[in-house]
Design an enzyme around this catalytic site. Structure first.
Site, PDB file in Angstrom:
ATOM      1  N   THR A  27      30.200  79.568  55.428  1.00  0.00           N
ATOM      2  CA  THR A  27      31.416  78.583  54.607  1.00  0.00           C
ATOM      3  C   THR A  27      31.430  80.118  53.249  1.00  0.00           C
ATOM      4  O   THR A  27      30.877  79.939  52.457  1.00  0.00           O
ATOM      5  CB  THR A  27      30.762  77.286  54.010  1.00  0.00           C
ATOM      6  OG1 THR A  27      30.673  76.576  55.193  1.00  0.00           O
ATOM      7  CG2 THR A  27      31.850  76.709  52.797  1.00  0.00           C
ATOM      8  N   SER A  29      35.360  82.141  50.709  1.00  0.00           N
ATOM      9  CA  SER A  29      36.038  82.830  50.800  1.00  0.00           C
ATOM     10  C   SER A  29      36.016  84.203  51.578  1.00  0.00           C
ATOM     11  O   SER A  29      37.045  84.657  52.438  1.00  0.00           O
ATOM     12  CB  SER A  29      36.545  83.236  49.302  1.00  0.00           C
ATOM     13  OG  SER A  29      35.744  84.351  48.678  1.00  0.00           O
ATOM     14  N   THR A  30      35.043  84.174  51.850  1.00  0.00           N
ATOM     15  CA  THR A  30      35.260  85.771  52.670  1.00  0.00           C
ATOM     16  C   THR A  30      33.979  85.186  54.038  1.00  0.00           C
ATOM     17  O   THR A  30      35.328  85.809  55.396  1.00  0.00           O
ATOM     18  CB  THR A  30      32.912  86.776  52.693  1.00  0.00           C
ATOM     19  OG1 THR A  30      33.565  86.697  50.389  1.00  0.00           O
ATOM     20  CG2 THR A  30      33.202  88.027  52.840  1.00  0.00           C
ATOM     21  N   GLY A  96      25.050  78.616  47.861  1.00  0.00           N
ATOM     22  CA  GLY A  96      25.323  78.182  47.572  1.00  0.00           C
ATOM     23  C   GLY A  96      26.566  77.643  46.677  1.00  0.00           C
ATOM     24  O   GLY A  96      26.433  76.910  45.991  1.00  0.00           O
ATOM     25  N   GLU A 104      24.168  75.320  55.562  1.00  0.00           N
ATOM     26  CA  GLU A 104      24.786  76.480  55.698  1.00  0.00           C
ATOM     27  C   GLU A 104      22.707  77.695  56.484  1.00  0.00           C
ATOM     28  O   GLU A 104      22.661  78.139  56.968  1.00  0.00           O
ATOM     29  CB  GLU A 104      24.990  77.311  54.488  1.00  0.00           C
ATOM     30  CG  GLU A 104      25.869  77.854  54.207  1.00  0.00           C
ATOM     31  CD  GLU A 104      26.741  77.644  53.114  1.00  0.00           C
ATOM     32  OE1 GLU A 104      27.743  78.631  52.653  1.00  0.00           O
ATOM     33  OE2 GLU A 104      25.576  77.599  52.454  1.00  0.00           O
TER      34      GLU A 104
HETATM   35  C1  5RP Z   1      29.129  78.335  50.040  1.00  0.00           C
HETATM   36  C2  5RP Z   1      28.170  79.798  49.890  1.00  0.00           C
HETATM   37  C3  5RP Z   1      29.154  81.038  49.916  1.00  0.00           C
HETATM   38  O1  5RP Z   1      28.878  82.626  50.974  1.00  0.00           O
HETATM   39  C4  5RP Z   1      29.140  81.938  49.246  1.00  0.00           C
HETATM   40  O2  5RP Z   1      29.496  80.808  47.568  1.00  0.00           O
HETATM   41  C5  5RP Z   1      29.886  83.236  48.453  1.00  0.00           C
HETATM   42  O3  5RP Z   1      31.529  82.529  48.584  1.00  0.00           O
HETATM   43  P1  5RP Z   1      32.917  83.844  48.653  1.00  0.00           P
HETATM   44  O4  5RP Z   1      32.616  84.367  49.496  1.00  0.00           O
HETATM   45  O5  5RP Z   1      33.524  82.585  48.698  1.00  0.00           O
HETATM   46  O6  5RP Z   1      32.101  84.379  47.826  1.00  0.00           O
HETATM   47  O7  5RP Z   1      26.714  79.789  50.099  1.00  0.00           O
HETATM   48  O8  5RP Z   1      27.488  77.760  49.773  1.00  0.00           O
END
Ligand code: 5RP
Length: 228
Positions: A27, A29-30, A96, A104
């Site tokens: 989960t 954006s990546t 998180g 996750e």
């Molecule tokens: C969600 C997560 C995400 O993987 C983490 O916050 C990184 O997110 P992003 O890729 O948007 O920087 O742990 O619960």
């Protein structure tokens, strides 16, 4: 981090998946880019069965016709690809930031391999600059906050504890819980902190992922480097 770097890390992690695999979908954006790349492969005939780590990822995967299942139907996954908020050189993580840490962690723990995708700004010497997300039961919130605050004092936290908000109300996770964000500054003994937090009855789970991540693809302007 730039969206381009997120895409590069996500694309590099496509090397971890083979047709026929059971895959955990992270989960954030990546991870969203990884799901997009996977969806493009599925459209070309790539076969997989996937377990999403959030309702948002489930909806994205459904929109891309990625076949989904649950951990009730299958108990193990070959690989999970997910983002992270921090990673250290021992492959310990803070996760998180997007509030999906419980699912996750369940999905990562059910996977033969957890792969992290991020940019190199997420690589830290010591975990803790990013406030540690702690998922807590709504019941007894005050008591849980007090217990977590006491642990923060014991661990010489440099910052405070806040109840995560969204749209002027407490943020609620997919599992129906609240999130406390705990600013430690530095977490010198992540295992000891993990044990202490899990001893608090109202703590459902926390965002320290210890001994779960086997490989990381970290992108910066010079390309993607592999850890692990
Ligand atoms: C969600 C997560 C995400 O993987 C983490 O916050 C990184 O997110 P992003 O890729 O948007 O920087 O742990 O619960």
């Amino acid at each position: 981090m730039s969206d381009e770097l997120k895409k590069q890390a996500a694309l590099a992690a496509m090397s971890e998946v083979k047709s026929g695999m059971r895959i955990g979908l992270g989960t954030g954006s990546t991870a969203k880019h990884f799901v997009d790349y996977l969806g493009a492969e599925v459209a070309k005939g790539f076969e997989c069965l996937c377990v999403p780590t959030s309702i948002a990822t489930m909806k994205q995967a459904q929109s891309l016709n990625i076949p989904l299942t649950t951990l009730d139907e299958i108990d193990r996954l070959d690989v999970t690809v997910d983002g992270a908020d921090e990673i250290d050189d021992r492959m310990q993580l803070i996760k998180g930031g997007g509030g999906a840490l419980l699912r996750e962690k369940i999905v990562a723990a059910a996977s033969d391999k957890m792969v992290v995708i991020a940019d190199t700004s997420k690589l830290v010497e010591v975990l803790g600059k990013f406030a540690l997300p702690i998922e807590v039961n709504k019941f007894g919130l005050g008591a849980t906050q007090n217990a977590v605050s006491a642990i923060m004092q014991d661990f010489k936290a440099e910052g405070g504890l806040v109840l995560r908000q969204q749209n002027d109300a407490p943020f609620v996770t997919d599992g129906g819980h609240f999130i406390l964000d705990a600013s430690f500054g530095r977490i010198s003994d992540a295992k000891a902190l993990s044990d202490e937090l899990l001893n608090v009855p109202g703590v459902v789970q926390h965002g320290l992922f210890l001994g779960l991540c086997a490989k990381a693809y970290l992108a910066d302007a010079n390309g993607v480097k592999e850890l692990g």
